[in-house]
Motif scaffolding. Structure first.
Motif, PDB file in Angstrom:
ATOM      1  N   THR A 208      34.146   4.463  49.660  1.00 61.36           N
ATOM      2  CA  THR A 208      33.113   4.750  48.663  1.00 61.36           C
ATOM      3  C   THR A 208      32.312   3.475  48.451  1.00 61.36           C
ATOM      4  OG1 THR A 208      34.489   6.396  47.540  1.00 61.36           O
ATOM      5  CG2 THR A 208      32.669   5.444  46.276  1.00 61.36           C
ATOM      6  N   VAL A 209      30.980   3.626  48.426  1.00 60.53           N
ATOM      7  CA  VAL A 209      30.077   2.491  48.204  1.00 60.53           C
ATOM      8  C   VAL A 209      29.351   2.758  46.888  1.00 60.53           C
ATOM      9  CG1 VAL A 209      28.200   1.098  49.133  1.00 60.53           C
ATOM     10  CG2 VAL A 209      29.795   2.230  50.700  1.00 60.53           C
ATOM     11  N   LEU A 210      29.643   1.950  45.883  1.00 60.63           N
ATOM     12  CA  LEU A 210      29.150   2.172  44.526  1.00 60.63           C
ATOM     13  C   LEU A 210      28.147   1.108  44.131  1.00 60.63           C
ATOM     14  CD1 LEU A 210      29.226   3.337  41.607  1.00 60.63           C
ATOM     15  CD2 LEU A 210      31.295   1.956  41.238  1.00 60.63           C
ATOM     16  N   ASP A 211      26.965   1.559  43.726  1.00 64.66           N
ATOM     17  CA  ASP A 211      25.956   0.688  43.127  1.00 64.66           C
ATOM     18  C   ASP A 211      25.934   1.039  41.651  1.00 64.66           C
ATOM     19  OD1 ASP A 211      23.776  -0.774  42.352  1.00 64.66           O
ATOM     20  OD2 ASP A 211      22.306   0.399  43.468  1.00 64.66           O
ATOM     21  N   ARG A 212      26.443   0.136  40.809  1.00 69.39           N
ATOM     22  CA  ARG A 212      26.629   0.472  39.398  1.00 69.39           C
ATOM     23  C   ARG A 212      25.898  -0.501  38.493  1.00 69.39           C
ATOM     24  NH1 ARG A 212      30.858  -2.017  36.512  1.00 69.39           N
ATOM     25  NH2 ARG A 212      32.007  -3.604  37.587  1.00 69.39           N
ATOM     26  N   GLN A 213      25.762  -0.092  37.246  1.00 72.20           N
ATOM     27  CA  GLN A 213      25.194  -0.943  36.213  1.00 72.20           C
ATOM     28  C   GLN A 213      26.306  -1.451  35.314  1.00 72.20           C
ATOM     29  OE1 GLN A 213      22.352   2.093  34.743  1.00 72.20           O
ATOM     30  NE2 GLN A 213      20.711   0.712  35.355  1.00 72.20           N
ATOM     31  N   ASP A 214      26.093  -2.614  34.757  1.00 69.07           N
ATOM     32  CA  ASP A 214      27.078  -3.197  33.858  1.00 69.07           C
ATOM     33  C   ASP A 214      27.028  -2.487  32.511  1.00 69.07           C
ATOM     34  OD1 ASP A 214      29.083  -4.904  33.126  1.00 69.07           O
ATOM     35  OD2 ASP A 214      27.752  -6.562  32.596  1.00 69.07           O
ATOM     36  N   ALA A 231      36.384  -3.721  36.219  1.00 68.16           N
ATOM     37  CA  ALA A 231      35.918  -4.192  37.528  1.00 68.16           C
ATOM     38  C   ALA A 231      34.855  -5.255  37.321  1.00 68.16           C
ATOM     39  CB  ALA A 231      35.356  -3.025  38.329  1.00 68.16           C
ATOM     40  N   PRO A 232      34.854  -6.301  38.157  1.00 66.49           N
ATOM     41  CA  PRO A 232      33.833  -7.341  37.986  1.00 66.49           C
ATOM     42  C   PRO A 232      32.452  -6.793  38.298  1.00 66.49           C
ATOM     43  CG  PRO A 232      35.036  -7.676  40.031  1.00 66.49           C
ATOM     44  CD  PRO A 232      35.739  -6.569  39.296  1.00 66.49           C
ATOM     45  N   PHE A 233      31.477  -7.242  37.535  1.00 68.82           N
ATOM     46  CA  PHE A 233      30.095  -6.867  37.810  1.00 68.82           C
ATOM     47  C   PHE A 233      29.370  -8.078  38.361  1.00 68.82           C
ATOM     48  CE2 PHE A 233      25.600  -6.523  36.792  1.00 68.82           C
ATOM     49  CZ  PHE A 233      25.313  -5.299  37.375  1.00 68.82           C
ATOM     50  N   VAL A 234      28.784  -7.918  39.539  1.00 71.16           N
ATOM     51  CA  VAL A 234      28.032  -8.980  40.201  1.00 71.16           C
ATOM     52  C   VAL A 234      26.667  -8.411  40.557  1.00 71.16           C
ATOM     53  CG1 VAL A 234      27.949 -10.575  42.156  1.00 71.16           C
ATOM     54  CG2 VAL A 234      30.166  -9.946  41.159  1.00 71.16           C
ATOM     55  N   GLU A 235      25.612  -9.109  40.173  1.00 75.87           N
ATOM     56  CA  GLU A 235      24.266  -8.630  40.471  1.00 75.87           C
ATOM     57  C   GLU A 235      24.072  -8.423  41.972  1.00 75.87           C
ATOM     58  OE1 GLU A 235      21.766  -7.656  38.655  1.00 75.87           O
ATOM     59  OE2 GLU A 235      22.501  -8.200  36.656  1.00 75.87           O
ATOM     60  N   ASP A 236      23.382  -7.344  42.320  1.00 73.52           N
ATOM     61  CA  ASP A 236      23.030  -7.032  43.704  1.00 73.52           C
ATOM     62  C   ASP A 236      24.259  -6.955  44.603  1.00 73.52           C
ATOM     63  OD1 ASP A 236      21.302  -6.298  45.735  1.00 73.52           O
ATOM     64  OD2 ASP A 236      20.884  -8.360  46.336  1.00 73.52           O
ATOM     65  N   SER A 237      25.287  -6.335  44.102  1.00 68.73           N
ATOM     66  CA  SER A 237      26.500  -6.143  44.892  1.00 68.73           C
ATOM     67  C   SER A 237      26.814  -4.662  44.985  1.00 68.73           C
ATOM     68  CB  SER A 237      27.675  -6.881  44.249  1.00 68.73           C
ATOM     69  OG  SER A 237      28.049  -6.237  43.033  1.00 68.73           O
ATOM     70  N   PHE A 238      27.769  -4.332  45.836  1.00 69.89           N
ATOM     71  CA  PHE A 238      28.351  -2.992  45.872  1.00 69.89           C
ATOM     72  C   PHE A 238      29.844  -3.113  45.615  1.00 69.89           C
ATOM     73  CE2 PHE A 238      24.736  -2.143  48.888  1.00 69.89           C
ATOM     74  CZ  PHE A 238      24.093  -1.194  48.106  1.00 69.89           C
ATOM     75  N   SER A 275      24.655   5.430  37.898  1.00 72.88           N
ATOM     76  CA  SER A 275      25.316   4.896  39.086  1.00 72.88           C
ATOM     77  C   SER A 275      24.911   5.677  40.329  1.00 72.88           C
ATOM     78  CB  SER A 275      26.847   4.973  38.927  1.00 72.88           C
ATOM     79  OG  SER A 275      27.305   4.056  37.971  1.00 72.88           O
ATOM     80  N   LEU A 276      24.829   4.960  41.449  1.00 72.65           N
ATOM     81  CA  LEU A 276      24.596   5.576  42.759  1.00 72.65           C
ATOM     82  C   LEU A 276      25.912   5.469  43.522  1.00 72.65           C
ATOM     83  CD1 LEU A 276      21.180   3.876  43.674  1.00 72.65           C
ATOM     84  CD2 LEU A 276      21.595   5.829  42.160  1.00 72.65           C
ATOM     85  N   VAL A 277      26.549   6.611  43.753  1.00 74.13           N
ATOM     86  CA  VAL A 277      27.894   6.625  44.328  1.00 74.13           C
ATOM     87  C   VAL A 277      27.840   7.336  45.683  1.00 74.13           C
ATOM     88  CG1 VAL A 277      30.324   7.038  43.851  1.00 74.13           C
ATOM     89  CG2 VAL A 277      28.687   6.991  41.955  1.00 74.13           C
ATOM     90  N   TYR A 278      28.130   6.586  46.741  1.00 76.91           N
ATOM     91  CA  TYR A 278      28.073   7.125  48.099  1.00 76.91           C
ATOM     92  C   TYR A 278      29.488   7.325  48.616  1.00 76.91           C
ATOM     93  CZ  TYR A 278      26.975   7.448  53.108  1.00 76.91           C
ATOM     94  OH  TYR A 278      26.873   7.851  54.420  1.00 76.91           O
ATOM     95  N   PHE A 279      29.838   8.582  48.898  1.00 78.85           N
ATOM     96  CA  PHE A 279      31.158   8.936  49.406  1.00 78.85           C
ATOM     97  C   PHE A 279      31.051   9.199  50.911  1.00 78.85           C
ATOM     98  CE2 PHE A 279      30.940  10.543  44.998  1.00 78.85           C
ATOM     99  CZ  PHE A 279      32.012   9.875  44.434  1.00 78.85           C
TER     100      PHE A 279
END
Length: 319
Positions: A208-214, A231-238, A275-279
């Motif tokens: 799963t590739v997750l693009d999330r907001q803090d 989960a840690p939040f890092v800008e421009d990460s997945f 969130s953009l969640v790619y399965f």
């Protein structure tokens, strides 16, 4: 390892053999210990992802009777309204419905097998009221498939396998993008006991590739010590996690990362997250034979991917 590691993929894409081996070893450690990692240096631009959020936000803001024209349920394409999904049931735990609404799109290129196509390669449904959404999501799906495929190549390297060990079973894979909107507490009111934005569960496929907001009511992962951690939040990460199918494929060497999304919190009553969640899965007809010892720990019986995944999707669908 009690925290989710952050791994810079530039060392994989641009580094020498030793750099790539170090990345693969860190991925193996992360997936063995917690089933999660955060990747930076992935090469996917942030701008188009923000435009997806803007377009999806305009769609979610439409009146419910308009969105209902595109209504669907779990595993289908279109708008999944609140109340159709409870992920806790995947663990056999009855829970109230998840506090979210979703727009889902995914693989839609037919195989020619009517039964497989009806289940896994349905036509996508695009809202006429928000025409910008289709080209943005189609572009994002292509980028996510490329990244997910490269992640599986890294996974193969982590186990000392041929580069195409996993991807050779993904020539015509199934995959889905869920755009999840988590409404604010000020709109929902207090959640029911045991109700989450997404209840505790593991994902079902390969990665799963997750693009999330803090956010305060954000993602938590279940740690080896048995507790929940943000989960840690890092800008421009997945945020990447292993699903049940890949865990089984590796003979339980890797954990299927258990996680949840917290309910909206009174300390942030107007917090709204998207969130953009790619399965990513594999070919629905692929027969998955687990890697027994010494690579894996358990030699599970072979399973057909489509049957394995459908059983889990059915469990979380509220009727």
């Amino acid at each position: 390892m009690s925290a989710v590691p952050v791994i810079d993929l530039r060392a994989w894409f641009d580094g020498d053999r030793a750099d790539r081996e170090r990345v693969a070893a860190r991925v193996d450690a992360a997936l063995s210990e917690i089933g999660f990692l955060v990747v930076t240096g992935h090469g996917v631009p942030a701008g188009p992802r923000e435009r997806i959020r803007e377009a999806a936000g305009r769609f979610f803001a439409l009146p419910e009777e308009v969105k209902a024209r595109y209504a669907a349920t779990v595993g289908e394409r279109g708008w999944l309204p609140p109340g159709v999904e409870a992920n806790g049931y995947a663990e056999g735990t009855p829970t109230p419905p998840d506090l979210k609404e979703t727009f889902a799109a995914g693989a839609d290129r037919p195989t020619g097998d009517a039964a497989i196509d009806a289940e896994w390669f349905q036509p996508n449904v695009w809202p006429a009221e928000e025409p910008e959404l289709e080209p943005l999501v189609v572009d994002h799906l292509a980028r996510m498939r490329a990244l997910a495929g490269e992640l599986l190549v890294i996974c193969a390297a982590a186990l000392g396998l041929a580069p195409d060990f996993f991807t050779s079973r993904a020539g015509h894979p199934s995959y889905t993008l869920n755009i999840n909107r988590y409404p604010p507490l000020s709109r929902l009111g207090p959640p029911e006991p045991g109700q989450f934005r997404i209840g505790p569960h593991t994902d079902f496929g390969t990665v799963t590739v997750l693009d999330r907001q803090d956010g305060v009511g954000g993602l938590q992962v279940h740690t080896p010590e048995g507790g929940w951690a943000n989960a840690p939040f890092v800008e421009d990460s997945f945020t990447i996690n292993t699903g049940d199918l890949l865990a089984r494929w590796t003979g339980d060497r890797w954990r299927s990362g258990r996680h949840r999304v917290l309910p909206p919190d009174p300390s942030a009553p107007d917090e709204e997250l998207l969130s953009l969640v790619y399965f990513y899965e594999c070919d629905p007809g692929a027969v998955i034979e687990s890697l027994g010892p010494p690579v894996g720990r358990v030699a599970h019986p072979p399973v057909r991917a489509s049957e394995f995944l459908l059983e889990r999707l059915d469990a979380i669908t509220l009727r």
